[in-house]
Design a protein around this motif. Structure first.
Motif, mmCIF file in Angstrom:
data_model
loop_
_atom_site.group_PDB
_atom_site.id
_atom_site.type_symbol
_atom_site.label_atom_id
_atom_site.label_comp_id
_atom_site.label_asym_id
_atom_site.label_seq_id
_atom_site.Cartn_x
_atom_site.Cartn_y
_atom_site.Cartn_z
ATOM 1 N N TYR A 67 2.904 71.073 -94.150
ATOM 2 C CA TYR A 67 3.152 72.298 -93.356
ATOM 3 C C TYR A 67 2.690 73.508 -94.204
ATOM 4 C CZ TYR A 67 6.400 76.253 -91.962
ATOM 5 O OH TYR A 67 6.792 77.419 -91.388
ATOM 6 N N ALA A 68 2.778 73.538 -95.317
ATOM 7 C CA ALA A 68 2.395 74.630 -96.201
ATOM 8 C C ALA A 68 0.922 74.793 -95.900
ATOM 9 C CB ALA A 68 2.528 74.441 -97.790
ATOM 10 N N LEU A 69 -0.030 73.770 -95.907
ATOM 11 C CA LEU A 69 -1.566 73.892 -95.709
ATOM 12 C C LEU A 69 -1.858 74.488 -94.323
ATOM 13 C CD1 LEU A 69 -2.545 70.724 -97.702
ATOM 14 C CD2 LEU A 69 -2.869 73.167 -98.625
ATOM 15 N N TRP A 70 -0.859 73.759 -93.406
ATOM 16 C CA TRP A 70 -1.210 74.460 -92.040
ATOM 17 C C TRP A 70 -0.919 75.839 -91.910
ATOM 18 C CZ3 TRP A 70 2.905 76.461 -88.825
ATOM 19 C CH2 TRP A 70 2.456 76.662 -87.491
ATOM 20 N N LEU A 71 0.333 76.316 -92.341
ATOM 21 C CA LEU A 71 0.695 77.572 -92.365
ATOM 22 C C LEU A 71 -0.434 78.722 -93.096
ATOM 23 C CD1 LEU A 71 2.970 79.831 -91.519
ATOM 24 C CD2 LEU A 71 3.866 79.292 -93.609
ATOM 25 N N ARG A 72 -1.009 78.162 -94.008
ATOM 26 C CA ARG A 72 -1.913 78.981 -94.777
ATOM 27 C C ARG A 72 -3.003 79.152 -93.784
ATOM 28 N NH1 ARG A 72 -6.498 77.332 -97.278
ATOM 29 N NH2 ARG A 72 -7.225 78.674 -99.092
ATOM 30 N N SER A 73 -3.424 78.105 -93.289
ATOM 31 C CA SER A 73 -4.732 78.269 -92.324
ATOM 32 C C SER A 73 -4.351 79.214 -91.357
ATOM 33 C CB SER A 73 -5.242 76.876 -91.959
ATOM 34 O OG SER A 73 -5.583 76.209 -93.029
ATOM 35 N N ILE A 74 -3.217 79.124 -90.541
ATOM 36 C CA ILE A 74 -2.714 79.945 -89.549
ATOM 37 C C ILE A 74 -2.794 81.250 -89.903
ATOM 38 C CG2 ILE A 74 -1.175 80.524 -87.809
ATOM 39 C CD1 ILE A 74 -2.407 77.791 -87.332
ATOM 40 N N LYS A 75 -2.203 81.574 -91.211
ATOM 41 C CA LYS A 75 -2.291 83.132 -91.537
ATOM 42 C C LYS A 75 -3.648 83.646 -91.785
ATOM 43 C CE LYS A 75 2.202 83.006 -93.852
ATOM 44 N NZ LYS A 75 2.940 83.140 -95.208
ATOM 45 N N LEU A 76 -4.761 82.899 -92.552
ATOM 46 C CA LEU A 76 -6.065 83.083 -92.472
ATOM 47 C C LEU A 76 -6.721 83.502 -91.337
ATOM 48 C CD1 LEU A 76 -7.385 80.549 -95.403
ATOM 49 C CD2 LEU A 76 -6.791 83.064 -95.804
ATOM 50 N N PHE A 77 -6.309 82.802 -90.152
ATOM 51 C CA PHE A 77 -6.877 82.938 -88.855
ATOM 52 C C PHE A 77 -6.413 84.115 -88.413
ATOM 53 C CE2 PHE A 77 -6.233 82.392 -84.305
ATOM 54 C CZ PHE A 77 -7.664 82.340 -83.841
ATOM 55 N N ILE A 78 -5.263 84.384 -88.353
ATOM 56 C CA ILE A 78 -4.709 85.627 -87.608
ATOM 57 C C ILE A 78 -5.259 87.055 -88.266
ATOM 58 C CG2 ILE A 78 -2.346 86.952 -87.678
ATOM 59 C CD1 ILE A 78 -0.875 84.316 -87.402
ATOM 60 N N ARG A 79 -5.561 87.012 -89.578
ATOM 61 C CA ARG A 79 -5.955 88.018 -90.380
ATOM 62 C C ARG A 79 -7.656 88.200 -89.759
ATOM 63 N NH1 ARG A 79 -3.945 86.286 -96.300
ATOM 64 N NH2 ARG A 79 -2.192 86.372 -95.846
ATOM 65 N N ASN A 80 -8.064 87.325 -89.268
ATOM 66 C CA ASN A 80 -9.524 87.214 -88.810
ATOM 67 C C ASN A 80 -9.660 87.684 -87.337
ATOM 68 O OD1 ASN A 80 -12.181 87.188 -88.188
ATOM 69 N ND2 ASN A 80 -12.652 85.373 -89.303
ATOM 70 N N LYS A 81 -9.138 88.913 -86.876
ATOM 71 C CA LYS A 81 -9.226 89.413 -85.605
ATOM 72 C C LYS A 81 -10.503 89.504 -85.009
ATOM 73 C CE LYS A 81 -5.134 92.119 -86.599
ATOM 74 N NZ LYS A 81 -4.692 91.495 -87.779
ATOM 75 N N VAL A 82 -11.472 89.694 -85.568
ATOM 76 C CA VAL A 82 -13.035 89.729 -84.996
ATOM 77 C C VAL A 82 -13.332 88.118 -84.319
ATOM 78 C CG1 VAL A 82 -15.276 89.958 -85.412
ATOM 79 C CG2 VAL A 82 -13.763 91.469 -86.465
#
Length: 278
Positions: A5-20
């Motif tokens: 879950y922690a690794l999953w959440l980290r990847s989700i947050k990185l994706f959300i920050r990449n709005k382009v």
């Protein structure tokens, strides 16, 4: 599961920050819909616009699930993966965290594209159809995230990964019936399309989303949702089995390779020239 879950959440947050990246992955499917929109009108397919739109949705899920695997490359190059490996975490947990994150992101983008499609003519007679479509997108995301993780782990270099990614996504995407009907392909490319897992993925997703699972074999064949080899007809349900077989294969390959790769031998400061001659 806490590690996953922690690794999953980290990847989700990185994706959300990449709005382009999010913006372009939503815009591009409708660009292709506009460019290739008239191709299916030349055939006998019912609702050619919706037929192509649904195909584009699932190819968007496929492409995103592979692309998100590039985060594994970034983790390797930045040294994050080495730090995680030396911690008391099983590699299978790391692999699952990466796969589930890519599947979640790809399914999320597919849902957005599907929602926009509903604004331009896509309709559902059953309230359960959107749920089945989303579940299918999640499964497809997991299947091809496994393939993406396998490629990323094998390559371990961002430049090479992009080249390999393009070499895989182009034939998988354009030889699956999503943009160009398979009947319009040259004979040699038809054979390639029939061994392409995305061909059966696209067919099954169309059958689910366009609510044609109960249609006759003749109608499914006419809509290119089923395929005939001699006297044997590959129905959408058989396509689903084929997808699961490929998924099991991709997941097995990715977890085996990921569990055996030696991250300590990867030099973070490698130049492009070093990558070429290493």
């Amino acid at each position: 599961m806490r590690i996953v879950y922690a690794l999953w959440l980290r990847s989700i947050k990185l994706f959300i920050r990449n709005k382009v990246q999010l913006a372009f992955t939503i815009i591009m499917p409708f660009f292709f819909l506009y460019v290739f929109g008239n191709i299916f009108k030349a055939g006998n397919i019912d609702d050619p616009f919706i037929h192509m739109l649904v195909g584009i949705v699932i190819t968007n899920v496929f492409q995103t699930s592979l692309t998100i695997a590039s985060s594994t490359i970034d983790d390797i190059v930045s040294g994050f993966m080495k730090e995680v490996i030396v911690s008391p975490v099983k590699r299978i947990q790391i692999a699952l965290g990466q796969i589930f994150a890519a599947a979640t992101i790809s399914a999320f983008q597919g849902v957005i594209t599907l929602a926009i499609g509903m604004l331009v003519g896509l309709r559902f007679e059953s309230a359960l159809t959107p749920i089945y479509s989303i579940l299918t997108m999640i499964v497809v995301g997991i299947v091809f995230s496994g393939l993406g993780l396998f490629i990323a782990t094998m390559v371990k270099n961002s430049q090479t990964f992009q080249i390999v990614l393009s070499a895989i996504t182009m034939p998988f995407t354009f030889l699956c019936g999503a943009y160009i009907p398979i009947v319009m392909l040259p004979d040699i490319l038809k054979y390639v399309a029939y061994i392409n897992p995305m061909t059966y993925t696209t067919a099954f997703f169309r059958a689910i989303t366009m609510e044609k699972m109960s249609h006759s074999s003749e109608q499914l064949l006419a809509d290119e949702i089923a395929f005939k080899f001699g006297n044997f007809v590959v129905t959408p349900w058989i396509s689903a089995v084929i997808i699961l077989i490929f998924g099991a294969l991709f997941l097995l390959m990715s977890t085996i390779v990921f569990s055996r790769v030696d991250f300590s031998k990867i030099n973070r400061s490698k130049s492009k020239e070093d990558d070429i001659y290493s």
